[in-house]
Design an enzyme around this catalytic site. Structure first.
Site, PDB file in Angstrom:
ATOM      1  N   SER A 268     152.968  55.023  15.449  1.00 25.72           N
ATOM      2  CA  SER A 268     151.628  55.498  15.786  1.00 25.72           C
ATOM      3  C   SER A 268     151.378  55.299  17.265  1.00 25.72           C
ATOM      4  O   SER A 268     151.969  54.426  17.908  1.00 25.72           O
ATOM      5  CB  SER A 268     150.576  54.726  14.996  1.00 25.72           C
ATOM      6  OG  SER A 268     150.455  53.398  15.488  1.00 25.72           O
ATOM      7  N   ASP A 269     150.475  56.112  17.817  1.00 27.36           N
ATOM      8  CA  ASP A 269     149.912  55.768  19.110  1.00 27.36           C
ATOM      9  C   ASP A 269     149.057  54.520  18.908  1.00 27.36           C
ATOM     10  O   ASP A 269     148.726  54.144  17.777  1.00 27.36           O
ATOM     11  CB  ASP A 269     149.095  56.931  19.668  1.00 27.36           C
ATOM     12  CG  ASP A 269     148.964  56.896  21.184  1.00 27.36           C
ATOM     13  OD1 ASP A 269     149.157  55.811  21.780  1.00 27.36           O
ATOM     14  OD2 ASP A 269     148.665  57.945  21.774  1.00 27.36           O
ATOM     15  N   TRP A 270     148.685  53.881  20.000  1.00 25.74           N
ATOM     16  CA  TRP A 270     147.988  52.598  19.935  1.00 25.74           C
ATOM     17  C   TRP A 270     146.579  52.787  19.374  1.00 25.74           C
ATOM     18  O   TRP A 270     145.761  53.500  19.929  1.00 25.74           O
ATOM     19  CB  TRP A 270     147.963  51.981  21.320  1.00 25.74           C
ATOM     20  CG  TRP A 270     149.195  51.179  21.650  1.00 25.74           C
ATOM     21  CD1 TRP A 270     149.210  49.902  22.150  1.00 25.74           C
ATOM     22  CD2 TRP A 270     150.573  51.547  21.518  1.00 25.74           C
ATOM     23  NE1 TRP A 270     150.523  49.475  22.334  1.00 25.74           N
ATOM     24  CE2 TRP A 270     151.370  50.450  21.949  1.00 25.74           C
ATOM     25  CE3 TRP A 270     151.232  52.688  21.059  1.00 25.74           C
ATOM     26  CZ2 TRP A 270     152.766  50.468  21.942  1.00 25.74           C
ATOM     27  CZ3 TRP A 270     152.626  52.716  21.048  1.00 25.74           C
ATOM     28  CH2 TRP A 270     153.371  51.622  21.477  1.00 25.74           C
TER      29      TRP A 270
END
Length: 865
Positions: free
Chosen positions: A284-286
């Site tokens: 995932s992105d942050w």
């Protein structure tokens, strides 16, 4: 520690068939696709999978979960760090920004941006830049470089992070995306292809971020895309990345067709893992993980930075993933597949032998000594956190080369190249000078002060120095004992006018510098919330340019910008004798532009985007104000973005896609087309065998309690339980609610192969060469130089673009030299995505091709029979 494990609803439905009209509406939904395909380890991944399966078979439940979960924000050295398996010697994976260099540390290089690499149209330079960045990451102890970027693709020129990627053309992006990945991974560092997918604007990418700007939205915005556009535009370069062997893919913040990209089973399970045959892992992105079980079953393999919200100490994965496996809502085979994919990627790039050091820096401070776990303070330990290792080698030479070879000469009335004998060089513009606060005086480069060498946000890196145009050009002139004066304050109108007149009176040359900036959405510069709010120049540059050009009839304009800007007035201005677009050239900016201006480098760059006369000409734009509580980004333009839109609407741009001048001239001749022997295309059929499991899981919750002999670091994400009662350990409402889980998602008996599927890049027949196209190019000018020959294909359908790029080759030619250029046209290059067949189809009928120097300067034509 309170734990929770929430989920967003899994939205169902079928994307409408866009065969009649391309485009998307807000009523589109993403169809569910389960189960999540398990990695097969076919082809070049075979050895890595053998090793990974053996390794994962030795792991406990907690150790497997540890591999999938970030430890939390600002708690370890890197911007993202997984748990480790100490007893088997598997160290925590260090994940670090950025796609232009190592973020948040010193003694690293600041490379030219992706958009500059695209302007070189040079695969070798893309590889070299990737390799150099990989080496610097490796020597800092980093396992995963969070780049390169193909999302955003560049749907709208105002998009804040377009510059991190390459081009709004999927073919050009795909080619340079792939070679960048190969360069990075040749060093033992994993590349992470991002952001998957359709995060084409910064506004409303995250609801908490949007609320800080006063926008009361309930979820991130939804990019609504028809299936054909999705495949032909936005997925296209990711197929090239998977074919190149990319180790990991990062899913994006936005929703796609009303379902979060990081728990969108159609995108992750069907498109990425089934159709493209992706063997690596999805992270995932942050803070982009919006659910637990739903995300895991939809194909997410790793959550970053681990916590749900930075520093909240809780995770959708971690102990809640342990709970989910124990209570059966996540089957063991799915967790095992997540772990195998992560470990296989580590083996695939030979990280086990090439990246052997721990991180020798800490992202959160430049101090030498500091807290071991930065966010929780020194009471939890201190150590040397920054060893200040210089990893740059001599990469400045490559950076300078890319900077020069990515500078596009747009206009030249004969003033360039400069001779070095000019009586006076007058330089103007804030963009010519240095930031008085220093090259890193604004954290994350979140200001536009002085010359622009990189955009802002997580996509930037620390500059070891900054060679400004003012410095480089003064050094150039002084070396010839000439005369040089500069004014780097755009507000000094009186002084600017006086110097411009004096330069004009002595037949000198005036050089003006201007820029336009953008970046990530967490930064707001003058109400540009990441995305640009217009396509004009910044720093009051237009007034300065007008002042200089009114008083100096030999004015050269140099633009440092993140993308297209409105410059039609300067193209037409008789006193502006040359225009150059220099993009975001990195640390060697001034030296690079001096090389071009003085002719040491003959410009060969071509525009990787279209420069239109007016903003409205593009037919797309950023949504700046929410249109619903969940903002709806309707991609109604379909495949018609950038030059495709200009061609489709028969609009004349200021400068077209692929355009760029040289100090010499080239002619084209001798077009030949050879049809190659290729097997007929065969759609994939059949299904995979049952999902394997590795090792066993102790189902007694007591076996998974937090160890008594382990010190708990506050906010750190662990895989252990705090209670033998799973409901109590979950510690949130809704435990036991499985209504959102499709039974297909739990079924590990088999999954059907998509017709377009195949190992590492999709059906192998899509990559078959069908035609060889050859042309001859000769340098008819007075100096040596390089030309980028471009091949365009017209698919011929009613709803197809007029033409699309399907080949390019850069060739260096001496004076009078002639060379033959060869293009290979593959099956996917002449195919369209058929939403009914859910496969790529080559329509009947001949397809016209054209070869030339730009998308509108087409010198030769032919037909693919």
């Amino acid at each position: 520690m309170a734990l929770r494990y929430s989920h967003l609803p899994v939205r169902t439905g079928v994307s409408p068939n866009p065969a009649a009209v391309l485009g998307a509406q807000s009523n589109q939904v993403s169809p569910p696709r389960y189960p999540s395909p398990w990695g097969t380890g076919e082809g070049e991944w075979a050895d890595a999978y053998v090793k990974a399966r053996e390794f994962v078979g030795q792991l406990t439940l907690e150790e497997k979960v540890n591999l999938t979960t970030g430890t939390g924000w600002q708690l370890e050295s890197c911007v993202g760090q997984t748990g480790s398996v100490p007893r088997l010697g598997f160290k925590a994976l260090c994940l670090q920004d950025s796609p232009v260099g190592v973020r948040y540390t010193d003694f690293v290089s600041l490379f030219p941006a992706g958009v500059n690499v695209a302007a070189t149209w040079d695969r070798d330079l893309a590889y070299a830049r990737g390799e150099a960045m990989g080496l610097e990451n490796r020597d800092k102890g980093i396992n995963v470089l969070l780049g390169p970027v193909a999302g955003p693709l560049g749907r709208s020129p105002e998009g804040g992070r377009n510059w991190e990627g390459f081009s709004p053309d999927p073919y050009l992006t795909g080619q340079l995306f792939a070679t960048s990945i190969q360069g990075i991974q040749s060093t033992g560092v994993q590349a992470c292809a991002k952001h998957f997918i359709a995060q084409e604007q910064e506004h409303f990418r995250q609801s908490p971020e949007a609320r800080t700007y006063g926008f009361n939205i309930t979820e991130p915005g939804s990019s609504n895309i028809d299936d054909q556009t999705l495949h032909e535009l936005y997925v296209w370069p990711f197929a090239d990345a998977v074919k190149a062997g990319v180790a990991s893919v990062m899913c994006s913040y936005n929703l796609v067709n009303q379902s979060a990209a990081c728990q969108n089973s159609y995108l992750l399970n069907q498109v990425l893992k089934n159709e493209l045959g992706f063997q690596g892992y999805v992270m995932s992105d942050w803070q982009a993980t919006l659910g637990g079980v739903s995300s895991v079953l939809a194909g997410l393999d790793m959550t970053m930075a681990g916590d749900i919200v930075f520093d909240d100490g809780i995770s959708y994965f971690g102990p809640n993933l342990t709970i989910a496996v124990l209570n059966g809502t996540v089957p063991q085979w799915r967790l095992d597949d997540m772990a195998v994919r992560i470990v296989a990627a580590w083996y695939f790039v030979e990280s086990d032998t090439k990246v052997t050091e721990e991180p020798n820096f800490q992202s959160w401070t430049f101090d030498t000594f500091g807290s071991t776990h930065f966010h929780v303070g020194p009471q939890w330990g201190t150590k040397i956190v920054n060893q200040h290792v210089d990893v740059r080698r001599e990469h400045g030479a490559l950076i300078r080369q890319i900077g020069a070879e990515s500078t596009v000469l747009l206009k030249n009335n004969g003033v360039l190249p400069l001779t070095g004998k000019e009586r006076l060089i007058g330089v103007f513009g804030e963009d010519a000078g240095s930031n008085p606060l220093g090259p890193n005086g604004c954290r994350n480069h979140n200001c536009d002060t002085g010359t622009l060498i990189v955009g802002w946000g997580s996509g930037q890196a620390q500059a070891p120095y900054q060679v400004s145009p003012d410095t480089a050009l003064q050094n150039e002139v002084v070396s010839h004992y000439g005369s040089y004066e500069s004014i780097t304050n755009n507000s000094a109108a009186t002084q600017i006018a006086a110097l411009a007149r004096r330069t004009n009176d002595v037949a000198g040359v005036c050089i003006v510098f201007a820029n336009a900036d953008s970046g990530e959405g967490f930064v707001n510069i003058e109400n540009n919330f990441g995305d640009r709010k217009n396509l004009t120049l910044w720093q009051g540059a237009d007034a300065m340019i007008g002042n200089v050009s009114k008083n100096c009839n030999n004015t050269v304009l140099v633009i440092h910008s993140v993308g297209a800007v409105e410059i039609e007035q300067y193209k037409q201005h008789p006193n502006i004798t040359a225009i150059l677009w220099a993009g975001l050239p990195g640390e060697q900016s001034g030296n690079a532009i001096a090389d071009v201006l003085y002719g040491r480098v003959n410009p060969s760059a071509k525009l990787p985007f279209t420069i239109g006369k007016a903003r409205s000409d593009y037919g797309t734009d950023v949504l700046y104000t929410p249109n619903q509580p969940v903002p709806q980004f309707n991609f109604q333009e379909g495949v018609f973005i950038d030059y495709r839109a200009f061609d489709h609407r028969n609009l004349t741009p200021t400068y077209e896609f692929g355009f760029g001048l040289s100090y010499t001239n080239f002619t084209y001749s001798d077009l030949t087309i050879t049809k190659l022997a290729a097997a007929a295309y065969t759609p994939s059929t059949g299904s995979a065998g049952s999902a394997p499991t590795y090792g066993s899981v102790d189902t007694d919750p007591a076996a998974h309690l937090f160890p008594a002999n382990l010190t708990r670091i506050p906010l750190f994400i662990y895989p252990y339980l705090n209670s033998t009662n799973l409901s109590a350990a979950y510690s949130a409402a809704g435990y036991g609610d499985n209504s959102f889980i499709s039974q297909d998602a739990l079924d590990g008996t088999s999954f059907a192969h998509a017709p377009s599927s195949g190992p590492s890049g999709g059906n192998e027949g899509l990559w078959d060469p069908l035609y060889k196209v050859c042309v001859s190019v000769v340098n008819t000018g007075a100096v040596a130089g390089a030309e980028v020959a471009q091949l365009y294909v017209s698919h011929g359908g009613q709803y197809d673009p007029v033409r699309v790029l399907r080949g390019f080759e850069k060739v260096f030619l001496g004076v009078g030299e002639k060379k033959q250029i060869e293009f290979v046209v593959r099956r996917r290059d002449v195919a369209n995505w058929d939403t009914g067949a859910q496969d790529w189809v080559v329509r009947d009928g001949a397809k016209e091709i054209a070869v030339g120097a730009s998308s509108r300067d087409l010198r030769l034509t032919g037909t693919l029979e």
